[in-house]
Design a protein around this motif. Structure first.
Motif, PDB file in Angstrom:
ATOM      1  N   ASP A  28      94.308  94.160  27.735  1.00 45.11           N
ATOM      2  CA  ASP A  28      95.671  93.754  28.041  1.00 45.11           C
ATOM      3  C   ASP A  28      95.738  92.589  29.027  1.00 45.11           C
ATOM      4  O   ASP A  28      96.784  91.965  29.172  1.00 45.11           O
ATOM      5  CB  ASP A  28      96.477  94.944  28.568  1.00 45.11           C
ATOM      6  N   THR A  29      94.635  92.272  29.696  1.00 42.97           N
ATOM      7  CA  THR A  29      94.607  91.083  30.551  1.00 42.97           C
ATOM      8  C   THR A  29      94.265  89.833  29.745  1.00 42.97           C
ATOM      9  O   THR A  29      94.529  88.721  30.193  1.00 42.97           O
ATOM     10  CB  THR A  29      93.578  91.210  31.700  1.00 42.97           C
ATOM     11  N   VAL A  30      93.674  90.028  28.576  1.00 46.57           N
ATOM     12  CA  VAL A  30      93.216  88.915  27.752  1.00 46.57           C
ATOM     13  C   VAL A  30      94.186  88.617  26.607  1.00 46.57           C
ATOM     14  O   VAL A  30      94.485  87.461  26.329  1.00 46.57           O
ATOM     15  CB  VAL A  30      91.815  89.220  27.175  1.00 46.57           C
ATOM     16  N   VAL A  31      94.694  89.665  25.952  1.00 43.36           N
ATOM     17  CA  VAL A  31      95.526  89.498  24.762  1.00 43.36           C
ATOM     18  C   VAL A  31      96.993  89.337  25.159  1.00 43.36           C
ATOM     19  O   VAL A  31      97.533  90.149  25.899  1.00 43.36           O
ATOM     20  CB  VAL A  31      95.360  90.708  23.816  1.00 43.36           C
ATOM     21  N   ASP A  32      97.630  88.312  24.656  1.00 44.48           N
ATOM     22  CA  ASP A  32      99.053  88.091  24.875  1.00 44.48           C
ATOM     23  C   ASP A  32      99.841  89.035  23.962  1.00 44.48           C
ATOM     24  O   ASP A  32      99.657  89.029  22.743  1.00 44.48           O
ATOM     25  CB  ASP A  32      99.393  86.627  24.564  1.00 44.48           C
ATOM     26  N   ARG A  33     100.729  89.836  24.557  1.00 48.95           N
ATOM     27  CA  ARG A  33     101.476  90.854  23.804  1.00 48.95           C
ATOM     28  C   ARG A  33     102.353  90.259  22.713  1.00 48.95           C
ATOM     29  O   ARG A  33     102.522  90.851  21.651  1.00 48.95           O
ATOM     30  CB  ARG A  33     102.344  91.684  24.756  1.00 48.95           C
ATOM     31  N   TRP A  34     102.949  89.104  22.962  1.00 47.91           N
ATOM     32  CA  TRP A  34     103.829  88.476  21.989  1.00 47.91           C
ATOM     33  C   TRP A  34     103.026  87.852  20.849  1.00 47.91           C
ATOM     34  O   TRP A  34     103.451  87.890  19.702  1.00 47.91           O
ATOM     35  CB  TRP A  34     104.720  87.448  22.685  1.00 47.91           C
ATOM     36  N   GLU A  35     101.850  87.300  21.167  1.00 46.94           N
ATOM     37  CA  GLU A  35     100.989  86.750  20.114  1.00 46.94           C
ATOM     38  C   GLU A  35     100.475  87.860  19.202  1.00 46.94           C
ATOM     39  O   GLU A  35     100.376  87.677  17.986  1.00 46.94           O
ATOM     40  CB  GLU A  35      99.828  85.978  20.729  1.00 46.94           C
ATOM     41  N   LYS A  36     100.129  89.018  19.777  1.00 44.36           N
ATOM     42  CA  LYS A  36      99.673  90.140  18.958  1.00 44.36           C
ATOM     43  C   LYS A  36     100.789  90.590  18.013  1.00 44.36           C
ATOM     44  O   LYS A  36     100.544  90.853  16.840  1.00 44.36           O
ATOM     45  CB  LYS A  36      99.208  91.305  19.830  1.00 44.36           C
ATOM     46  N   ALA A  37     102.018  90.641  18.517  1.00 46.92           N
ATOM     47  CA  ALA A  37     103.155  91.020  17.674  1.00 46.92           C
ATOM     48  C   ALA A  37     103.340  90.035  16.526  1.00 46.92           C
ATOM     49  O   ALA A  37     103.596  90.426  15.388  1.00 46.92           O
ATOM     50  CB  ALA A  37     104.423  91.122  18.514  1.00 46.92           C
ATOM     51  N   LYS A  38     103.208  88.733  16.823  1.00 43.35           N
ATOM     52  CA  LYS A  38     103.318  87.716  15.767  1.00 43.35           C
ATOM     53  C   LYS A  38     102.217  87.898  14.727  1.00 43.35           C
ATOM     54  O   LYS A  38     102.469  87.806  13.521  1.00 43.35           O
ATOM     55  CB  LYS A  38     103.237  86.308  16.358  1.00 43.35           C
ATOM     56  N   LEU A  39     100.986  88.145  15.194  1.00 43.48           N
ATOM     57  CA  LEU A  39      99.858  88.362  14.284  1.00 43.48           C
ATOM     58  C   LEU A  39     100.131  89.530  13.332  1.00 43.48           C
ATOM     59  O   LEU A  39      99.786  89.480  12.152  1.00 43.48           O
ATOM     60  CB  LEU A  39      98.582  88.628  15.086  1.00 43.48           C
ATOM     61  N   LEU A  40     100.794  90.556  13.844  1.00 40.09           N
ATOM     62  CA  LEU A  40     101.115  91.732  13.029  1.00 40.09           C
ATOM     63  C   LEU A  40     102.347  91.524  12.160  1.00 40.09           C
ATOM     64  O   LEU A  40     102.707  92.404  11.370  1.00 40.09           O
ATOM     65  CB  LEU A  40     101.316  92.951  13.938  1.00 40.09           C
ATOM     66  N   PHE A  42     105.479  91.145  13.272  1.00 44.99           N
ATOM     67  CA  PHE A  42     106.648  91.773  13.872  1.00 44.99           C
ATOM     68  C   PHE A  42     107.704  90.704  14.172  1.00 44.99           C
ATOM     69  O   PHE A  42     107.410  89.514  14.216  1.00 44.99           O
ATOM     70  CB  PHE A  42     106.273  92.517  15.147  1.00 44.99           C
ATOM     71  N   GLY A  43     108.919  91.137  14.433  1.00 39.65           N
ATOM     72  CA  GLY A  43     110.039  90.245  14.658  1.00 39.65           C
ATOM     73  C   GLY A  43     109.923  89.415  15.923  1.00 39.65           C
ATOM     74  O   GLY A  43     109.110  89.694  16.810  1.00 39.65           O
ATOM     75  N   ALA A  44     110.795  88.425  16.024  1.00 33.99           N
ATOM     76  CA  ALA A  44     110.816  87.503  17.165  1.00 33.99           C
ATOM     77  C   ALA A  44     111.043  88.254  18.470  1.00 33.99           C
ATOM     78  O   ALA A  44     111.793  89.222  18.522  1.00 33.99           O
ATOM     79  CB  ALA A  44     111.912  86.465  16.967  1.00 33.99           C
ATOM     80  N   ASN A  45     110.369  87.808  19.499  1.00 36.92           N
ATOM     81  CA  ASN A  45     110.488  88.362  20.856  1.00 36.92           C
ATOM     82  C   ASN A  45     110.040  89.818  20.971  1.00 36.92           C
ATOM     83  O   ASN A  45     110.370  90.489  21.946  1.00 36.92           O
ATOM     84  CB  ASN A  45     111.911  88.215  21.395  1.00 36.92           C
ATOM     85  N   THR A  46     109.302  90.297  20.010  1.00 40.41           N
ATOM     86  CA  THR A  46     108.731  91.644  20.090  1.00 40.41           C
ATOM     87  C   THR A  46     107.370  91.534  20.741  1.00 40.41           C
ATOM     88  O   THR A  46     106.646  90.557  20.534  1.00 40.41           O
ATOM     89  CB  THR A  46     108.638  92.271  18.684  1.00 40.41           C
ATOM     90  N   SER A  47     107.020  92.545  21.553  1.00 42.27           N
ATOM     91  CA  SER A  47     105.703  92.552  22.184  1.00 42.27           C
ATOM     92  C   SER A  47     105.051  93.903  21.994  1.00 42.27           C
ATOM     93  O   SER A  47     105.727  94.932  21.876  1.00 42.27           O
ATOM     94  CB  SER A  47     105.809  92.227  23.673  1.00 42.27           C
ATOM     95  N   ILE A  48     103.717  93.894  21.952  1.00 42.33           N
ATOM     96  CA  ILE A  48     102.933  95.116  21.782  1.00 42.33           C
ATOM     97  C   ILE A  48     101.636  94.963  22.576  1.00 42.33           C
ATOM     98  O   ILE A  48     100.950  93.948  22.463  1.00 42.33           O
ATOM     99  CB  ILE A  48     102.654  95.432  20.292  1.00 42.33           C
ATOM    100  N   TYR A  49     101.343  95.959  23.369  1.00 46.58           N
ATOM    101  CA  TYR A  49     100.133  95.913  24.199  1.00 46.58           C
ATOM    102  C   TYR A  49      98.875  95.964  23.327  1.00 46.58           C
ATOM    103  O   TYR A  49      98.872  96.572  22.246  1.00 46.58           O
ATOM    104  CB  TYR A  49     100.116  97.086  25.177  1.00 46.58           C
ATOM    105  N   ASP A  50      97.793  95.365  23.822  1.00 47.18           N
ATOM    106  CA  ASP A  50      96.519  95.381  23.108  1.00 47.18           C
ATOM    107  C   ASP A  50      95.989  96.800  22.950  1.00 47.18           C
ATOM    108  O   ASP A  50      95.330  97.106  21.968  1.00 47.18           O
ATOM    109  CB  ASP A  50      95.480  94.517  23.831  1.00 47.18           C
ATOM    110  N   SER A  51      96.310  97.689  23.882  1.00 46.47           N
ATOM    111  CA  SER A  51      95.815  99.063  23.823  1.00 46.47           C
ATOM    112  C   SER A  51      96.506  99.901  22.749  1.00 46.47           C
ATOM    113  O   SER A  51      96.145 101.051  22.525  1.00 46.47           O
ATOM    114  CB  SER A  51      95.973  99.745  25.188  1.00 46.47           C
TER     115      SER A  51
END
Length: 175
Positions: A28-40, A42-51
């Motif tokens: 979670d210190t390395v992965v950007d939560r919003w970039e992970k959501a985009k990769l998956l 997910f909708g705009a401005n959504t975030s998801i923790y790497d864990s």
């Protein structure tokens, strides 16, 4: 290499501690939560923790926050989560179970059913939502709840199993 990783982690940890007053796991210190959501997807401005663990077909709308250490299981028919939701830390949402398969020594099939969460929902920490449940719009699920049945719009549920304890309309008023 290990020394470089440790130094990097220490730098990132200090940044998060000074900036946000929090210390996170390495991922979670390395992965950007919003970039992970985009990769998956997910909708705009959504975030998801790497864990967070994401399995199968999972669809999440805009402006939704998915906390750390969550399980989003869309492997049994798909999981949909609406817009403007908060999926708190430790929440587990399932679309399948292996109860009958286990109890029949593998003779029965894995049971599957799509699961859906509407818009503007709050799912409290460490809650579990079982396969096939449909949660309406503007729903509050209290912490540590086990949701085994559908939940109507504008409802507050809590407990194990979750039971209706009131209306969420009082939470919908702006201050």
């Amino acid at each position: 290499m290990l020394d470089k990783l440790k130094a990097f982690f220490n730098e990132r940890s200090q940044f998060f501690k000074q900036t946000y007053n929090r210390v996170l796991p390495f991922g979670d210190t390395v992965v950007d939560r919003w970039e992970k959501a985009k990769l998956l997807g997910f909708g705009a401005n959504t975030s998801i923790y790497d864990s967070s663990l994401v399995l199968g077909e999972v669809s999440v709308a805009n402006d939704t926050w998915i906390g750390p250490n969550t399980v989003l299981d869309g492997s049994g028919g798909g999981l949909t989560i609406g817009a403007h939701c908060s999926i708190s830390a430790g929440v587990q949402i399932y679309t399948h179970d292996t109860v009958r398969r286990s109890l029949t020594g593998g003779q029965a099939r894995i049971e599957q059913a799509p699961t859906a969460i509407g818009d503007h929902c709050y799912i409290g920490p460490n809650s579990i939502i079982v396969k096939g449940v449909k949660i309406g719009d503007n729903v509050v699920v209290g912490a540590n709840s086990l949701v085994t049945r559908d939940v109507a719009d504008n409802t507050v549920v809590y407990g194990t199993p979750a039971k209706v304890i009131g209306s969420s309309l009082k939470y919908q008023e702006s201050e």
